[in-house]
Each structure stands twice: as structure tokens, then as C-alpha cells.
Motif scaffolding. Structure first.
Motif, PDB file in Angstrom:
ATOM      1  N   ASN A   1       1.605   2.640   8.055  1.00  0.00           N
ATOM      2  CA  ASN A   1       2.378   1.465   8.485  1.00  0.00           C
ATOM      3  C   ASN A   1       1.470   0.372   9.054  1.00  0.00           C
ATOM      4  OD1 ASN A   1       1.579   2.758  10.755  1.00  0.00           O
ATOM      5  ND2 ASN A   1       3.545   2.734  11.792  1.00  0.00           N
ATOM      6  N   PHE A   2       0.258   0.282   8.509  1.00  0.00           N
ATOM      7  CA  PHE A   2      -0.684  -0.748   8.976  1.00  0.00           C
ATOM      8  C   PHE A   2      -1.418  -1.329   7.765  1.00  0.00           C
ATOM      9  CE2 PHE A   2      -2.310   3.567   9.423  1.00  0.00           C
ATOM     10  CZ  PHE A   2      -3.473   3.526   8.670  1.00  0.00           C
TER      11      PHE A   2
ATOM     12  N   PRO B   1      -3.776   2.973  14.281  1.00  0.00           N
ATOM     13  CA  PRO B   1      -3.669   3.113  15.736  1.00  0.00           C
ATOM     14  C   PRO B   1      -4.957   3.484  16.460  1.00  0.00           C
ATOM     15  CG  PRO B   1      -2.356   4.780  14.597  1.00  0.00           C
ATOM     16  CD  PRO B   1      -2.791   3.807  13.572  1.00  0.00           C
ATOM     17  N   THR B   2      -5.898   4.202  15.820  1.00  0.00           N
ATOM     18  CA  THR B   2      -7.128   4.519  16.557  1.00  0.00           C
ATOM     19  C   THR B   2      -8.320   3.712  16.041  1.00  0.00           C
ATOM     20  OG1 THR B   2      -7.949   6.380  15.226  1.00  0.00           O
ATOM     21  CG2 THR B   2      -6.265   6.888  16.884  1.00  0.00           C
TER      22      THR B   2
ATOM     23  N   PHE C   1       0.836  -1.197   0.000  1.00  0.00           N
ATOM     24  CA  PHE C   1       0.000   0.000   0.000  1.00  0.00           C
ATOM     25  C   PHE C   1       0.874   1.252   0.000  1.00  0.00           C
ATOM     26  CE2 PHE C   1      -2.246   3.427   2.295  1.00  0.00           C
ATOM     27  CZ  PHE C   1      -3.316   3.596   1.435  1.00  0.00           C
ATOM     28  N   ALA C   2       1.927   1.239   0.824  1.00  0.00           N
ATOM     29  CA  ALA C   2       2.781   2.424   0.943  1.00  0.00           C
ATOM     30  C   ALA C   2       3.460   2.753  -0.389  1.00  0.00           C
ATOM     31  CB  ALA C   2       3.818   2.225   2.039  1.00  0.00           C
ATOM     32  N   ASP C   3       3.915   1.718  -1.115  1.00  0.00           N
ATOM     33  CA  ASP C   3       4.558   1.980  -2.409  1.00  0.00           C
ATOM     34  C   ASP C   3       3.581   2.656  -3.366  1.00  0.00           C
ATOM     35  OD1 ASP C   3       7.425   0.622  -2.821  1.00  0.00           O
ATOM     36  OD2 ASP C   3       6.271  -0.524  -1.360  1.00  0.00           O
ATOM     37  N   MET C   4       2.360   2.133  -3.386  1.00  0.00           N
ATOM     38  CA  MET C   4       1.348   2.707  -4.260  1.00  0.00           C
ATOM     39  C   MET C   4       0.986   4.128  -3.817  1.00  0.00           C
ATOM     40  SD  MET C   4      -2.609   1.812  -4.533  1.00  0.00           S
ATOM     41  CE  MET C   4      -2.706   2.926  -3.147  1.00  0.00           C
TER      42      MET C   4
ATOM     43  N   ALA D   1      -9.919   3.472  13.241  1.00  0.00           N
ATOM     44  CA  ALA D   1     -10.907   4.035  12.311  1.00  0.00           C
ATOM     45  C   ALA D   1     -10.182   4.542  11.065  1.00  0.00           C
ATOM     46  CB  ALA D   1     -11.691   5.164  12.963  1.00  0.00           C
ATOM     47  N   PHE D   2     -10.928   4.690   9.980  1.00  0.00           N
ATOM     48  CA  PHE D   2     -10.297   5.060   8.702  1.00  0.00           C
ATOM     49  C   PHE D   2      -9.643   6.429   8.762  1.00  0.00           C
ATOM     50  CE2 PHE D   2     -12.467   8.449   6.383  1.00  0.00           C
ATOM     51  CZ  PHE D   2     -13.573   8.674   7.192  1.00  0.00           C
ATOM     52  N   LYS D   3     -10.055   7.252   9.733  1.00  0.00           N
ATOM     53  CA  LYS D   3      -9.510   8.605   9.799  1.00  0.00           C
ATOM     54  C   LYS D   3      -8.015   8.622  10.079  1.00  0.00           C
ATOM     55  CE  LYS D   3     -13.766  11.060  10.791  1.00  0.00           C
ATOM     56  NZ  LYS D   3     -14.748   9.954  10.957  1.00  0.00           N
ATOM     57  N   ASP D   4      -7.475   7.491  10.538  1.00  0.00           N
ATOM     58  CA  ASP D   4      -6.016   7.409  10.724  1.00  0.00           C
ATOM     59  C   ASP D   4      -5.276   7.705   9.424  1.00  0.00           C
ATOM     60  OD1 ASP D   4      -5.792   6.810  13.454  1.00  0.00           O
ATOM     61  OD2 ASP D   4      -6.210   4.689  13.109  1.00  0.00           O
ATOM     62  N   PHE D   5      -5.830   7.303   8.292  1.00  0.00           N
ATOM     63  CA  PHE D   5      -5.139   7.534   7.009  1.00  0.00           C
ATOM     64  C   PHE D   5      -4.900   9.030   6.797  1.00  0.00           C
ATOM     65  CE2 PHE D   5      -6.819   3.319   6.236  1.00  0.00           C
ATOM     66  CZ  PHE D   5      -5.836   2.719   5.461  1.00  0.00           C
ATOM     67  N   GLY D   6      -5.982   9.806   6.857  1.00  0.00           N
ATOM     68  CA  GLY D   6      -5.875  11.236   6.598  1.00  0.00           C
ATOM     69  C   GLY D   6      -5.111  11.959   7.695  1.00  0.00           C
TER      70      GLY D   6
END
Ligand SMILES: *Cc1c(COP(=O)(O)O)cnc(C)c1O
Length: 433
Positions: A83-84, A104-105, A53-56, A107-112
Motif C-alpha cells: 500500500n505504498f 513503513p520501515t 503496482f498492487a494490480d500487477m 527499506a525494500f524488505k517491507d515488500f517481502g
């Protein structure tokens, strides 16, 4: 890349990335949008998604931010932020869940939030002087994700406003147990009151002369843009598992940051059949998609409380992306709303038929996907353990609790209680400087 306000139709005032990041909202009250939407090469996306995912995500991020941020810095920021895992899980026939809650929390909001925390830290480093305040209103999950994503970022203090009694015990723990540069404020009012307080401060030019503030709500471009990345990743996994290439994508929605990030992905070149937005009883957008008239309301409290939004901030982005063409909007997006009773029914169904424990928000998505007989995947926005009270009450089962949530629950809460009063809030923030 230059950015313009959604309200600046003649594109008279251009803003830099840094200006957008630090301002949050455009000075005319609109939302920032990139001048043009970069096109992603789907072959490259698939090749990189096969690696990780990180590479993309690093490739997609460079399309937007490559001019402002050096390649290596951006790449390491993306790897740190994402990193998840982000798996696509097959639940039933034609039902694929893109689980966005392994951060870490939970929920999807970790991404943003994590991406924005990293970027703002970098952009702030190029400056010196005063503190930057990140000001955010939350109906639950934003606050915890932003608090975690910004914890210990140098030069930045975070002020989180949340409605008293309207977020879960666990959500409150996540926001109030970090300390340091994180300042949680419990407001006597609704989420809309919190959001309105934040807006008033942003529109107060005198206050802003004395205090540098930005927003970390999904209106901020730095939170919004990275949310488009996982749509590509979901697509790649779905394409691999099914051999198909035009999914229906279902999105549990409240402020419509997530949904409009999906629209952004599709305008970047992601093949999508249609979007289905799933709301709880706060059904302003599903109603609009049928009637063409947008009637914001006061929010209603539901068991999917992170979507309790009566006047979605990103609605303006949705119409902007389609140049206000209602026919185009309503043929690309369909809406469906679930009452609490129907959300519980979905949670029960998913558990009894498939042994899958779903959180209430993702359950709204399931209802919508079922209703439209969607062929594609749906975004799952939170881990069920975050809403364990509702789950236990509905199916009598305790969802297993991820380690990070366990740790937050054991710590003591620290917050400031304030009335719904903009002057008192101003004084409080000025006292932190
Ligand atoms: C914030 C949130 C939503 C709604 O996302 P928007 O981008 O505001 O539409 C849905 N589900 C969960 C669990 C959330 O935290």
C-alpha cells in the motif's frame, strides 16, 4: 504448486507451500524452490502495471499461490501489503533509481516481510493449536521490516536476533519499540553469529518437536518470491520512460535474496540484458563471479551494514537457478564491490552532481552501475534517513526523515540481551510458549 529443496536434485521429496512457509529451511539444509517457474504474460503485466503496482503484483502472486489461496483473499492480501508507492526516478543520464524504500520501515524488505506476514497469518488460520515462532537473524533492516510486517498477526510470535553495536540506533528503535508479539534479542556477537544461532535451532530436531518455528529471513519462500514483483514494475516504468526493453539491472546485495528474486523474475519471462550485483567490502560473490570459486568468510563491518554478510544464504539459490553452470552464471551476472571510502565518494557524487541524497547501500549500486556503464535501472534499497549518521558525516546534510521513522525514534526501546549461546537462546524461546 509443489516445492523442492535445492539439494534434492532427484526431486524425491515434495513439499507444500504451507510446509515451506512453516519450515523456512528444507530438512536437508537446502533452500526451497518452486517445482517449476511460472511464466508471466508481459502484455498482461504492462496492462496491470498501468493501473497500479498492487494490480500487477496480484496477478504475479496468483501464478505462484493461486492453487493454495483463494483469488479474493490473495488480492486483498496483496493490496494490504503493498500500500505504498514504488517509483522509478531519473537521476542522471542512463541512471534510473527504482526506489523501494517508501514502505513503513523505509527499506525494500517491507515488500517481502509484509507479504509474508499476511500469508503466514492466512496459512496459520487454517490450523489451530500451538503458537508459531518466526525466528529471524538481522544485520539491521530485516528485523525492523519483519517486526513491522508481523506485528499483531494472530497466533504468531516473532523473535529477532541482532548483533550488539552493529545496527544503527534507528534500526534498533524500529525493532525494539513495537512490543506485543515482537521479541527483539540483542546478541553479543556478529550478524553471522546470529544467523548461525538461527540455523542451529532449525537443525535441532528435538527443539523443533517442542516448538514450532519458521524463518522470516530472505531464505523463506514467502519473502523471496514477492521480491520478484517489483522487478516487473521497474521494467514497466523504465520501458515507458525510455522505450527500451532489455535493461541492465543493478542490485545492492548482502544475502542475495533480492538479487536471486531478480533472477527469478527473468526466468518468469522478464526481459533483462544483464544483472549487476553490488556489494560492499564483503565481496564473496563478486569474487566468485570472476574466479568461479566460492569462499565464504566472516563478515566485515561496513557503513552499508545491511549488506555485511560473509556467507550469503541465497548463494545456493543463485547456482541452482542456473543448474550450477558457471559459464551461464558469469555471463548473466556481473559483480562489483565498494570499500567504505568508495561508498562515501558515491554519496558525495550523487549529492553534488544531482542533488540526490542516497543511502550507503544504494550508493554501492551506483558505483557498480557506473563501473559497467549500465543502461537500465538500479534498485535503491533504503531511505537515506535510516543511515543519517553516515550521510551527515559524508556530505554535511541531514536527510529529511519520513514520519514513520520519526515516530519509532521517540519510543522507548525494549529488548533482551543474550550471549552467543544456543542453549540460552533455546531456553528463552521455550519460556515464551
Ligand atoms: C537487506 C538489505 C540489502 C541486501 O539485500 P539481500 O537480499 O540480503 O541481498 C541491501 N540494502 C538494504 C538497505 C538492505 O536492508
Amino acid at each position: 504448486m509443489r516445492y523442492f529443496s535445492t539439494r534434492d536434485t532427484l526431486k524425491k521429496n515434495a513439499f507444500s507451500l504451507k510446509e515451506c512457509a512453516f519450515r523456512g529451511l528444507a530438512p536437508d539444509g537446502g533452500l526451497f524452490m518452486p517445482e517449476s517457474i511460472p511464466q508471466a504474460d508481459m502484455n498482461e503485466v504492462q496492462r496491470l502495471a498501468d493501473i497500479s503496482f498492487a494490480d500487477m503484483a496480484s496477478y504475479l502472486a496468483s501464478l505462484f499461490f493461486g492453487e493454495e489461496i483463494e483469488k479474493e483473499l490473495l488480492d486483498s492480501l496483496v493490496r494490504k501489503a503493498f500500500n505504498f508507492p514504488c517509483p522509478l526516478v531519473k537521476i542522471g543520464d542512463n541512471d534510473y533509481a527504482l526506489e523501494l524504500f517508501h514502505g513503513p520501515t523505509s527499506a525494500f524488505k517491507d515488500f517481502g516481510a509484509r507479504f509474508m506476514g499476511g500469508m503466514l497469518g492466512l496459512l496459520k488460520k487454517q490450523e489451530t493449536e500451538e503458537k508459531l515462532f518466526v525466528l529471524t537473524a538481522t544485520s539491521g533492516d530485516t528485523g525492523s521490516a519483519v517486526a513491522a510486517g508481523f506485528h499483531n498477526v494472530a497466533g504468531i510470535d516473532v523473535v529477532v536476533l541482532y548483533p550488539n553495536g552493529k545496527v544503527s540506533n534507528l534500526q534498533e528503535s524500529q525493532m525494539t519499540t513495537l512490543g506485543g508479539n515482537i521479541h527483539p534479542i540483542r546478541v553479543n556477537g556478529t550478524f553471522d553469529d546470529c544467523q548461525s544461532l538461527v540455523k542451529q535451532l532449525f537443525n535441532d530436531s528435538v527443539f523443533r518437536e517442542n516448538c514450532k518455528v519458521t524463518s522470516a529471513n530472505s531464505i523463506n519462500i514467502l519473502r523471496w518470491i514477492p521480491q520478484s514483483f517489483y522487478y516487473f514494475y521497474g521494467w514497466c516504468q523504465w520501458h515507458q520512460q525510455t522505450g527500451l526493453s532489455h535493461p541492465d539491472i543493478t542490485i545492492p546485495s548482502g544475502n542475495y535474496g533480492n538479487a536471486t528474486a531478480g533472477l527469478l523474475a527473468s526466468q518468469m519471462g522478464l526481459p533483462v540484458n544483464r544483472f549487476i550485483v553490488a556489494s560492499n567490502a564483503n565481496d564473496v560473490v563478486p569474487k566468485y563471479l570472476v574466479s568461479g570459486s566460492y569462499e565464504p568468510k566472516t563478515s566485515i563491518h561496513t557503513i552499508a551494514n545491511a549488506m555485511d554478510v560473509g556467507a550469503p544464504s541465497n548463494f545456493e539459490r543463485m547456482t541452482y537457478l542456473f543448474q550450477n553452470d558457471f559459464n551461464l552464471i558469469s555471463s548473466s551476472i556481473q559483480g562489483f564491490s565498494s570499500e567504505d571510502k568508495e561508498i562515501r565518494e558515491a554519496i558525495r557524487n550523487l549529492y553534488e552532481k544531482f542533488g540526490y541524497i542516497s543511502d550507503p547501500h544504494s550508493a554501492c549500486g551506483w558505483n557498480a552501475a557506473q563501473y559497467y556503464q549500465a543502461q537500465g535501472f538500479r534498485l535503491c534499497t533504503a531511505h537515506a534517513a535510516k543511515f543519517h549518521e553516515v550521510i551527515e558525516d559524508t556530505i554535511g546534510v541531514k536527510p529529511p526523515v519520513p514520519e514513520t521513522l520519526k515516530r519509532a525514534m521517540q519510543k522507548e526501546k525494549h529488548f533482551t540481551s543474550l550471549p552467543n549461546d544456543v542453549q540460552i537462546l533455546k531456553d528463552f524461546i521455550l519460556s515464551l510458549q
